[in-house]
Design an enzyme around this catalytic site. Structure first.
Site, PDB file in Angstrom:
ATOM      1  N   TYR A  87     -33.970  14.858  36.632  1.00  0.00           N
ATOM      2  CA  TYR A  87     -34.219  14.497  35.240  1.00  0.00           C
ATOM      3  C   TYR A  87     -35.052  13.227  35.155  1.00  0.00           C
ATOM      4  O   TYR A  87     -35.039  12.388  36.061  1.00  0.00           O
ATOM      5  CB  TYR A  87     -32.920  14.351  34.448  1.00  0.00           C
ATOM      6  CG  TYR A  87     -32.062  13.143  34.758  1.00  0.00           C
ATOM      7  CD1 TYR A  87     -32.121  11.994  33.973  1.00  0.00           C
ATOM      8  CD2 TYR A  87     -31.159  13.169  35.818  1.00  0.00           C
ATOM      9  CE1 TYR A  87     -31.308  10.904  34.248  1.00  0.00           C
ATOM     10  CE2 TYR A  87     -30.348  12.084  36.094  1.00  0.00           C
ATOM     11  CZ  TYR A  87     -30.419  10.954  35.300  1.00  0.00           C
ATOM     12  OH  TYR A  87     -29.623   9.873  35.576  1.00  0.00           O
ATOM     13  N   TYR A 100     -35.315  17.642  31.748  1.00  0.00           N
ATOM     14  CA  TYR A 100     -34.530  18.154  32.883  1.00  0.00           C
ATOM     15  C   TYR A 100     -35.248  19.281  33.611  1.00  0.00           C
ATOM     16  O   TYR A 100     -35.937  20.105  33.003  1.00  0.00           O
ATOM     17  CB  TYR A 100     -33.187  18.707  32.386  1.00  0.00           C
ATOM     18  CG  TYR A 100     -32.244  17.665  31.851  1.00  0.00           C
ATOM     19  CD1 TYR A 100     -31.391  16.958  32.701  1.00  0.00           C
ATOM     20  CD2 TYR A 100     -32.193  17.382  30.488  1.00  0.00           C
ATOM     21  CE1 TYR A 100     -30.520  16.003  32.214  1.00  0.00           C
ATOM     22  CE2 TYR A 100     -31.314  16.425  29.986  1.00  0.00           C
ATOM     23  CZ  TYR A 100     -30.485  15.743  30.854  1.00  0.00           C
ATOM     24  OH  TYR A 100     -29.632  14.787  30.361  1.00  0.00           O
ATOM     25  N   ARG A 102     -33.517  21.851  36.335  1.00  0.00           N
ATOM     26  CA  ARG A 102     -32.291  22.135  37.088  1.00  0.00           C
ATOM     27  C   ARG A 102     -32.070  23.635  37.330  1.00  0.00           C
ATOM     28  O   ARG A 102     -30.953  24.057  37.627  1.00  0.00           O
ATOM     29  CB  ARG A 102     -31.065  21.551  36.377  1.00  0.00           C
ATOM     30  CG  ARG A 102     -30.902  21.925  34.934  1.00  0.00           C
ATOM     31  CD  ARG A 102     -29.461  21.813  34.410  1.00  0.00           C
ATOM     32  NE  ARG A 102     -28.748  20.613  34.700  1.00  0.00           N
ATOM     33  CZ  ARG A 102     -28.545  19.597  33.832  1.00  0.00           C
ATOM     34  NH1 ARG A 102     -29.085  19.647  32.645  1.00  0.00           N
ATOM     35  NH2 ARG A 102     -27.810  18.568  34.164  1.00  0.00           N
ATOM     36  N   ALA A 256     -24.420   3.981  29.460  1.00  0.00           N
ATOM     37  CA  ALA A 256     -23.498   3.150  28.679  1.00  0.00           C
ATOM     38  C   ALA A 256     -22.117   3.793  28.565  1.00  0.00           C
ATOM     39  O   ALA A 256     -21.096   3.172  28.875  1.00  0.00           O
ATOM     40  CB  ALA A 256     -24.079   2.897  27.291  1.00  0.00           C
ATOM     41  N   ASP A 258     -20.912   6.299  30.347  1.00  0.00           N
ATOM     42  CA  ASP A 258     -20.346   6.564  31.671  1.00  0.00           C
ATOM     43  C   ASP A 258     -19.713   5.309  32.254  1.00  0.00           C
ATOM     44  O   ASP A 258     -18.655   5.362  32.885  1.00  0.00           O
ATOM     45  CB  ASP A 258     -21.437   7.058  32.618  1.00  0.00           C
ATOM     46  CG  ASP A 258     -22.177   8.266  32.090  1.00  0.00           C
ATOM     47  OD1 ASP A 258     -21.571   9.045  31.340  1.00  0.00           O
ATOM     48  OD2 ASP A 258     -23.365   8.418  32.429  1.00  0.00           O
TER      49      ASP A 258
END
Length: 304
Positions: A87, A100, A102, A256, A258
């Site tokens: 990302y 992203y 993925r 923030a 997390d």
């Protein structure tokens, strides 16, 4: 020894510098939480990461990076032909947007092997953490068995912690996202949701309504985060509003929530009260948003 196991996807992170340049790192919401929890937990508590990676050079480098943060990698499966996701963070006056890649991410298959799930995640000494992203990236046919295992962990007395961390682009539609978020809350003992995402998804207009929904679902502890605003912490009996110590102008808000999660979970596992844990978590997040990127290596020295 007790164990904190964080479940999710770690990706290659390209974070913006100046003059159009980017810096490569490795991050993801569940790894970010583990990084900050590890910083503030004693060594008597192990922190392990549960995911799947590929068999390419970037997967090897990513696993080594996790180890370098003193986070255990024994629970990681390496799948042939797969790769990590990637990302890119773009910033506008401190606020971030993400792009992203993925499609071939190995983490999408991390819940495929039920026997591996049971060996890795069940155990009275294990506290489990997962997020809405951990759930959203899974192949649809493995989500049920993943939540069934977490339900067993909860019924056996394990702590199961959930951050809804809503990402609409990872879901087919709003109803699917709401349905799986509700199922995840029902298998959790602690919830760490964030507004205003929850307001939009469930048509709620207050942090109290968000908290009540998680309590009704079966969570015994809820922290409703509100970015720079006051967080609501409650266990159904006690209810307190806890704000950051001072206003901060952010440099980069990546990580923030997390880092708040990691600080809060570490403080609670260290025996702190809900209010003290929330105050500590605000301090951690307040330092993180003054630096670029999701992981701030000097965080322990910055938080006094």
């Amino acid at each position: 020894m007790s164990k904190l196991v964080s479940i999710g996807e770690c990706m290659i992170e390209m974070s913006a510098l100046e003059n159009g340049l980017y810096k490569k790192g490795y991050a993801g919401d569940s790894l970010n939480m583990a990084f900050y929890a590890r910083a503030f937990l004693p060594q008597s508590v192990s922190v392990d990461y549960f995911t799947a990676l590929g068999d390419d050079g970037e997967s090897e480098a990513l696993a080594q990076s996790i180890q370098n943060h003193n986070i255990g990698t024994d629970l990681i499966r390496f799948l042939p032909g797969k790769t990590p996701g990637l990302y890119m963070i773009s910033l506008d006056q401190g606020e971030r947007t993400f792009s992203y890649w993925r499609a071939m991410s190995a983490a999408k298959e991390m819940a495929r092997d039920m026997a591996h799930l049971e060996r890795s995640l069940l155990g009275a000494d294990k506290t489990l953490f997962f997020s809405g992203i951990s759930l959203a990236i899974l192949q649809p046919d493995t989500r049920d068995q993943f939540l069934t295992l977490l339900e067993k962990a909860k019924s056996d007395g394990q702590k199961v912690i959930f951050d809804s961390n809503l990402r609409p682009s990872l879901w087919e539609n709003r109803d699917e996202m709401a349905d799986w978020t509700a199922k995840a809350s029902a298998v959790s003992t602690m919830a760490l949701p964030t507004v205003p995402d929850e307001y939009v998804l469930f048509d709620e207009r207050s942090s109290e309504q968000v908290a009540e929904r998680y309590l009704r679902a079966g969570c015994s502890e809820v922290v409703v985060k509100a970015g720079p605003g006051d967080a609501l912490v409650t266990n159904g009996t006690e209810k307190e509003w806890v704000g950051p110590p001072a206003p901060i102008s952010p440099v980069d808000t990546t990580g923030a929530g997390d880092s708040f999660n990691g600080g809060y979970i570490a403080a609670r596992l260290n025996g702190k009260s809900m209010v003290d844990a929330a105050q500590f978590a605000h301090k951690v997040a307040g330092q993180v948003i003054q630096h670029r990127g999701a992981l701030v290596s000097e965080i322990k020295s910055l938080v006094q």
